[in-house]
Design a protein around this motif. Structure first.
Motif, PDB file in Angstrom:
ATOM      1  N   TYR A   1       6.293  27.817   8.244  1.00  0.00           N
ATOM      2  CA  TYR A   1       7.613  28.072   7.657  1.00  0.00           C
ATOM      3  C   TYR A   1       8.066  26.867   6.830  1.00  0.00           C
ATOM      4  CZ  TYR A   1      12.649  28.738   7.236  1.00  0.00           C
ATOM      5  OH  TYR A   1      13.920  28.846   6.736  1.00  0.00           O
TER       6      TYR A   1
ATOM      7  N   GLN B   1       8.704  26.670   2.714  1.00  0.00           N
ATOM      8  CA  GLN B   1       9.981  26.267   2.118  1.00  0.00           C
ATOM      9  C   GLN B   1       9.798  25.145   1.105  1.00  0.00           C
ATOM     10  OE1 GLN B   1      13.103  27.891   2.747  1.00  0.00           O
ATOM     11  NE2 GLN B   1      11.462  29.250   3.395  1.00  0.00           N
TER      12      GLN B   1
ATOM     13  N   GLU C   1       8.200  26.867  -1.909  1.00  0.00           N
ATOM     14  CA  GLU C   1       9.142  27.756  -2.584  1.00  0.00           C
ATOM     15  C   GLU C   1      10.137  26.979  -3.447  1.00  0.00           C
ATOM     16  OE1 GLU C   1      12.631  30.541  -0.933  1.00  0.00           O
ATOM     17  OE2 GLU C   1      10.658  31.064  -0.128  1.00  0.00           O
ATOM     18  N   LYS C   2      10.576  25.834  -2.941  1.00  0.00           N
ATOM     19  CA  LYS C   2      11.555  25.019  -3.667  1.00  0.00           C
ATOM     20  C   LYS C   2      10.898  24.073  -4.672  1.00  0.00           C
ATOM     21  CE  LYS C   2      15.037  25.182  -0.016  1.00  0.00           C
ATOM     22  NZ  LYS C   2      16.069  25.884  -0.822  1.00  0.00           N
TER      23      LYS C   2
ATOM     24  N   ASP D   1      15.190  23.780   8.283  1.00  0.00           N
ATOM     25  CA  ASP D   1      16.016  24.075   7.110  1.00  0.00           C
ATOM     26  C   ASP D   1      16.824  22.841   6.707  1.00  0.00           C
ATOM     27  OD1 ASP D   1      15.191  26.707   6.792  1.00  0.00           O
ATOM     28  OD2 ASP D   1      16.781  27.534   8.054  1.00  0.00           O
TER      29      ASP D   1
END
Length: 377
Positions: free
Chosen positions: A268, A272, A275-276, A362
């Motif tokens: 995960y 992330q 993706e960013k 996150d």
């Protein structure tokens, strides 16, 4: 604060704390004392030895309790090579071993031993062919870590062990980072000796263990030592050992589920970052890795700055092995996998633990994004 430095150390679990407290109250005797209170402590120690041996599929006679991973590494290596010095003086290790072993082998070179330091590929793995070519008639011992403490790459230990066994070379493996995270089986992996540490698995600091196959000869580093069958001096820390074994049993009982959970968190986090499109590389092997250790190279930003900024945002990460903190030189592991000095200084490590959640990651991703944008601006 969000703690993401579990590879450096872990908090003691409630189970381990409870056992430590109870044992310190009830089994406070010196396990070498001949009175009943000492005998009670000795019996508990014997139970702990048997239980820990079972967790690694070893024999209880091969377990020796120590003060931690560093002492375990040093005593295992010195005790074994001293007993086999008459057979040869050539030793094999890797360039990416934990500092306790790397510096020990450098010291052994000044004591008349010849040492071959195996290289690693860009993922941190050794080459089996290079290992085989390094073996000579004078080779008596090899020490190759189960997994790297900075990037989490796992070595092909079973293949290594089988090859060394075929050539009659005694095999030690530093399993401090792997025990309780992935399976450790001394028989299946052909491991003759290994080292463990309690504080990496939610046990107390200052406690560890060495396993040496009872068929392997060793010579004590200490004259007239009476504790742990002469393996080391000093009164045995029975409460600490009981807490260690409690933590070990608990983590091994939940190993499969926790391994799966940590791997999901790892994937995960990586997704992330991708993706960013953050300027961050994930170091280590894409398949053969520990689920809890993620090595990062944050382009254009020194690891020390990234770590301090994360700390300012309330997130604890590290710039690598805690045993190397304060050193000016870049990570040995980063240099070994082919990074230039400036690149190597951009390395940071995050390591996940039992309390880690997706929300924690996150926060970390958002923080890393802010750090990268701030430096870019």
């Amino acid at each position: 604060m969000i703690y993401l430095d579990y590879a450096a150390t872990t908090p003691m679990s409630e189970e381990a704390l409870a056992v430590y407290t109870e044992t310190a109250k009830v089994y406070f005797g010196n396990s070498n004392s001949l009175h009943d209170i000492g005998s009670d402590a000795a019996r508990l120690l014997a139970i702990c030895r048997k239980q820990l041996a079972a967790l690694i599929n070893g024999e209880e006679k091969g377990i020796y309790f120590t003060s931690g991973g560093t002492e375990s590494n040093i005593l295992a290596v010195r005790s074994i090579i001293q007993a086999h010095r008459h057979k040869g003086n050539h030793l094999i290790t890797t360039v990416t071993e934990h500092a306790s072993l790397y510096h020990l082998f450098q010291q052994l070179e000044t004591e008349g031993y010849e040492v071959t330091y195996l290289s690693v590929d860009r993922f941190g793995r050794i080459d089996i062919d290079e290992l085989e070519q390094a073996i000579t008639p004078n080779t008596i011992f090899a020490s190759i870590h189960h997994a790297n403490s900075e990037i989490g790459t796992v070595q092909p230990i079973q293949e290594i062990g089988k090859l060394l066994r075929k050539h009659g070379v005694i095999f030690h493996s530093d399993c401090v980072q792997t025990f309780g995270k992935i399976q450790v089986d001394v028989r299946a992996m052909y491991i003759d000796s290994l080292s463990l540490s309690a504080h990496k698995i939610y046990g107390p600091k200052g406690v560890g263990a060495v396993y040496i196959d009872p068929r392997i000869k060793w010579t004590s580093c200490f004259r007239e030592a009476t504790h742990e069958s002469g393996f080391r001096p000093g009164t045995i820390n029975v409460p600490g050992i009981a807490a260690f074994v409690t933590a070990a049993q608990h983590i091994c009982d939940h190993l499969s589920d926790e391994q799966s959970r940590l791997e999901q968190l790892r994937q995960y986090f990586i997704s992330q970052i991708t993706e960013k499109q953050l300027p961050i590389d994930i170091e280590g092997h894409c398949d053969a890795h520990l689920p809890n250790i993620i090595g990062l190279l944050v382009h254009g930003i020194e690891g020390q700055y990234t770590m301090l900024e994360c700390n300012r945002y309330g997130i604890a990460i590290s710039t690598g092995s805690a045993c190397q903190v304060g050193k000016q030189a870049p990570s040995r592991t980063m240099i070994a996998i082919g990074k230039e000095t400036e690149e190597a200084k951009q390395f940071v490590r995050i390591s996940l633990g039992k309390p880690t959640t997706m929300a924690d990651l996150d926060r970390l991703v958002a923080t890393l994004e802010a750090i990268c944008q701030h430096r870019k601006g």
